[in-house]
Design a protein around this motif. Structure first.
Motif, PDB file in Angstrom:
ATOM      1  N   GLN A 186     -50.709 -20.136  42.418  1.00 33.26           N
ATOM      2  CA  GLN A 186     -51.056 -21.439  42.809  1.00 33.26           C
ATOM      3  C   GLN A 186     -50.813 -22.238  41.523  1.00 33.26           C
ATOM      4  O   GLN A 186     -50.744 -23.587  41.735  1.00 33.26           O
ATOM      5  N   THR A 187     -50.868 -21.891  40.311  1.00 29.81           N
ATOM      6  CA  THR A 187     -50.904 -22.886  39.180  1.00 29.81           C
ATOM      7  C   THR A 187     -49.475 -23.272  38.930  1.00 29.81           C
ATOM      8  O   THR A 187     -48.365 -22.688  38.871  1.00 29.81           O
ATOM      9  N   ALA A 188     -49.259 -24.610  39.041  1.00 26.42           N
ATOM     10  CA  ALA A 188     -47.974 -25.071  38.702  1.00 26.42           C
ATOM     11  C   ALA A 188     -47.965 -25.673  37.329  1.00 26.42           C
ATOM     12  O   ALA A 188     -46.957 -25.124  36.701  1.00 26.42           O
ATOM     13  N   PHE A 189     -48.820 -26.227  36.552  1.00 25.13           N
ATOM     14  CA  PHE A 189     -48.700 -26.498  35.090  1.00 25.13           C
ATOM     15  C   PHE A 189     -49.825 -26.356  34.678  1.00 25.13           C
ATOM     16  O   PHE A 189     -51.226 -26.233  35.212  1.00 25.13           O
ATOM     17  N   ILE A 190     -50.000 -26.160  33.361  1.00 29.65           N
ATOM     18  CA  ILE A 190     -51.305 -25.934  32.444  1.00 29.65           C
ATOM     19  C   ILE A 190     -50.984 -27.004  31.615  1.00 29.65           C
ATOM     20  O   ILE A 190     -50.083 -26.906  30.610  1.00 29.65           O
ATOM     21  N   PHE A 191     -51.801 -27.993  31.424  1.00 30.15           N
ATOM     22  CA  PHE A 191     -51.833 -29.167  30.140  1.00 30.15           C
ATOM     23  C   PHE A 191     -52.541 -28.552  29.046  1.00 30.15           C
ATOM     24  O   PHE A 191     -53.758 -28.128  29.333  1.00 30.15           O
ATOM     25  N   GLY A 192     -51.880 -28.626  28.089  1.00 26.80           N
ATOM     26  CA  GLY A 192     -52.635 -28.238  26.793  1.00 26.80           C
ATOM     27  C   GLY A 192     -52.775 -29.564  25.782  1.00 26.80           C
ATOM     28  O   GLY A 192     -51.864 -30.039  25.512  1.00 26.80           O
ATOM     29  N   ASN A 193     -54.294 -29.579  25.491  1.00 28.35           N
ATOM     30  CA  ASN A 193     -54.477 -30.863  24.378  1.00 28.35           C
ATOM     31  C   ASN A 193     -54.057 -30.552  22.995  1.00 28.35           C
ATOM     32  O   ASN A 193     -54.973 -30.353  22.225  1.00 28.35           O
ATOM     33  N   GLN A 194     -52.753 -30.412  22.754  1.00 27.68           N
ATOM     34  CA  GLN A 194     -52.121 -30.045  21.587  1.00 27.68           C
ATOM     35  C   GLN A 194     -50.958 -30.404  21.539  1.00 27.68           C
ATOM     36  O   GLN A 194     -50.103 -30.918  22.422  1.00 27.68           O
ATOM     37  N   ASP A 199     -47.803 -40.572  29.973  1.00 30.16           N
ATOM     38  CA  ASP A 199     -46.595 -40.373  31.154  1.00 30.16           C
ATOM     39  C   ASP A 199     -46.244 -39.222  31.466  1.00 30.16           C
ATOM     40  O   ASP A 199     -45.728 -39.129  32.549  1.00 30.16           O
ATOM     41  N   LEU A 200     -46.461 -38.281  30.460  1.00 30.02           N
ATOM     42  CA  LEU A 200     -45.637 -37.042  30.786  1.00 30.02           C
ATOM     43  C   LEU A 200     -46.866 -36.310  31.923  1.00 30.02           C
ATOM     44  O   LEU A 200     -46.135 -35.498  32.569  1.00 30.02           O
ATOM     45  N   ALA A 201     -47.835 -36.490  31.599  1.00 32.57           N
ATOM     46  CA  ALA A 201     -48.870 -35.952  32.519  1.00 32.57           C
ATOM     47  C   ALA A 201     -49.025 -36.352  33.892  1.00 32.57           C
ATOM     48  O   ALA A 201     -49.008 -35.712  34.896  1.00 32.57           O
ATOM     49  N   ILE A 202     -48.739 -37.739  33.925  1.00 33.30           N
ATOM     50  CA  ILE A 202     -48.770 -38.303  35.116  1.00 33.30           C
ATOM     51  C   ILE A 202     -47.444 -37.893  36.079  1.00 33.30           C
ATOM     52  O   ILE A 202     -47.456 -37.592  37.010  1.00 33.30           O
TER      53      ILE A 202
END
Length: 536
Positions: free
Chosen positions: A252-260, A464-467
């Motif tokens: 069920q994971t669509a994306f993982i946001f990486g703070n990098q 903007d990319l995250a949203i």
């Protein structure tokens, strides 16, 4: 007349085409139960922006979001105690006695166990808060569209995604933990990709590759067969349900946001599901938040200022007397003035030094300071937020890592010529003088400015990319997750690495060699031996 009408229609269509498409407002559930203020600081801008854009956002969190609470579509369900003073419970928690001078397997194992225990404690607070039952009940009348959560040291919250049948967007506030790579088929390639737990200078030597390989695989299996079963046990105990959170995450994971961002952490093979949003917490407003006393000190500093801050979690005032004495001696001899984040209280007083040379502050507006032209050098512990802000502002760094991902971040800075790594145990007069002399070279400033330009020049802002990613998943649901997922996540390791094919080829090759050897031996057998056998 017809021509005029046709022109008007074309003009109207052109105007309509230029109007941004409005995404249907979603109902977002966000679960961020970790107590660390720096972790929450990464996700808060995303949640606030979603609420400002009209999405309904329900947040289960330990840390209060003061800005979010002012937004009409934002609701906060706190795990922390009512009336808790979070300035003392989420900030300045780690004394410098907890520094880890080496990155041996023993240290990495102890750090994993500490994170595991911390994650299980977080799960107990989360499920014991009653908020899980609250959102499950609300989902019956007003369904949620998406689960936003942190991928850090526990997965018990993923029970919500399973029960509500929601797509998941995970957020890694530090470099991605090695045990999350397989969820999105992100190559770990230990020969050159360093995980959150380690840190090496430049190209890995053979013994470093060995350590990198062992820790990446060891931690991956520890998490899968130790931490995840404990998460499942928490779910079973509180909800009476049997489920495998690892399976939920994979499906069920669509994306993982990486703070990098690659400008700091380096280029690497990517997955469509891994989205780099390093710097998402950086805002124009935060760059201007300088109090009057700091502004005056900066303006009076003719040659510039060194800013010292070891983050929101580390207590800089817990430094031992010998190292503090060495730091003050060397800093006093520099032409630059000093602004130092120092947690003064009744027991820990600020050092007795020349007040015209030093300014000690209990809290510092870090981003605004780093971007100020009078700041010439940042002495940091290597936390990813501060390191990222320094990259954004183009300032050289002296990095003294204490634990966790700070070693990886420190070497990333050093490898790119933006600064130097100086271990806590190596702080003495000689080493400090040598470090500051080296950092006075113009190359460090030049490299920092150049990499800052790359870091800041993107097709779209990290926010903007995250949203966009969140709204994409809101609109398409689990279909978005399925289409993004690699077929590789369904394969076991034996098939994924084509070991069956390799073994078949090796077996065939071995049989061929044996057959050739057999026939060659028969052909080369001496003829007189055959004749002798016939006569006898």
């Amino acid at each position: 007349m017809t021509t005029l009408l046709r022109s008007g229609v074309f003009l109207l269509l052109a105007i309509l085409a230029g109007i941004p498409r409005q995404t249907v407002a979603g109902n977002v559930l966000a679960v961020y139960p970790h107590f660390g203020f720096s972790h929450s600081k990464v996700v808060m801008p995303i949640l606030n922006e979603l609420a400002r854009r009209g999405h309904r956002v329900t947040v289960i969190s330990y840390v209060k979001n003061l800005e979010g609470k002012t937004l009409p579509n934002y609701e906060e369900l706190l795990i922390s105690a009512a009336g808790e003073d979070q300035s003392s419970t989420t900030i300045n928690l780690v004394p410098l006695t907890e520094n880890t001078p080496t990155r041996s397997l023993g240290v990495l194992f102890r750090e994993y166990l500490a994170l595991h225990e911390e994650g299980q404690e977080t799960c107990e607070h989360l499920f014991g808060s009653g908020h899980i039952e609250t959102v499950l009940q609300r989902h019956q009348s007003k369904p949620y569209d998406l689960l936003l959560t942190e991928y850090f040291n526990s997965d018990c919250q993923l029970a919500l995604a399973k029960l509500m049948n929601l797509p998941i967007i995970g957020l890694s506030t530090c470099a991605l933990m090695p045990y999350y790579y397989d969820r999105i088929d992100l190559p770990d390639t230990p020969s050159f990709i360093q995980s959150e737990f380690v840190g090496f200078a430049g190209r890995l030597k053979w013994h470093e590759r060995l350590l990198n390989f062992v820790q990446a695989k060891m931690l991956k299996y520890l998490y899968k067969y130790h931490s995840n079963p404990k998460d499942n046990e928490v779910i079973r105990r509180y909800l009476g349900l049997e489920m495998d959170v690892e399976e939920v995450a994979r499906q069920q994971t669509a994306f993982i946001f990486g703070n990098q961002h690659y400008s700091l952490m380096g280029s690497r093979p990517q997955s469509l599901q891994f989205v780099e949003i390093g710097g998402v917490h950086i805002t124009e407003k935060a760059e201007k938040e300088l109090p009057e006393d700091i502004t005056n000190f900066l303006n009076e500093s003719e040659k510039g200022v060194i800013f010292i801050s070891w983050g929101s979690m580390v207590r800089a005032s817990s430094i031992d007397d010998e190292k503090l004495k060495a730091m003050l001696e060397v800093l006093q001899g520099l032409s630059l003035r000093i602004i130092w984040k120092w947690e003064e209280d009744e027991k820990v007083k600020t050092p007795k030094v020349d007040s015209s040379k030093f300014l000690f502050v209990k809290w510092a507006p870090q981003l605004a300071l780093l971007c100020h032209p009078k700041i010439k050098l940042f002495w940091t512990h290597g936390g990813l937020l501060g390191t990222t802000e320094s990259v954004h502002c183009g300032k050289p760094m002296l990095v003294t890592p204490i634990y966790g991902d700070q070693f990886l971040n420190a070497f990333s800075v050093q490898n790119r010529g933006m600064g130097l790594k100086l271990d806590y145990e190596e702080i003495n007069v000689k080493n400090l003088k040598q470090a500051f002399k080296e950092l006075s070279k113009n190359s460090y400033t030049k490299n920092s400015i150049q990499i800052s330009k790359v870091f800041n020049q993107r097709r779209e802002t990290p926010l903007d990319l995250a949203i966009w990613s969140v709204e994409h998943v809101i609109q398409h649901g689990l279909v978005a997750s399925k289409l993004l997922q690699s077929p590789g996540i369904e394969l076991n390791g034996f098939i994924y690495h084509s070991l069956d094919s390799i073994l078949l080829i090796l077996l065939s090759f071995t049989l061929l060699i044996l057959l050739l050897s057999y026939f060659c031996c028969r052909k080369d057998k001496p003829k007189h031996l055959n004749k002798k056998s016939k006569t006898s």
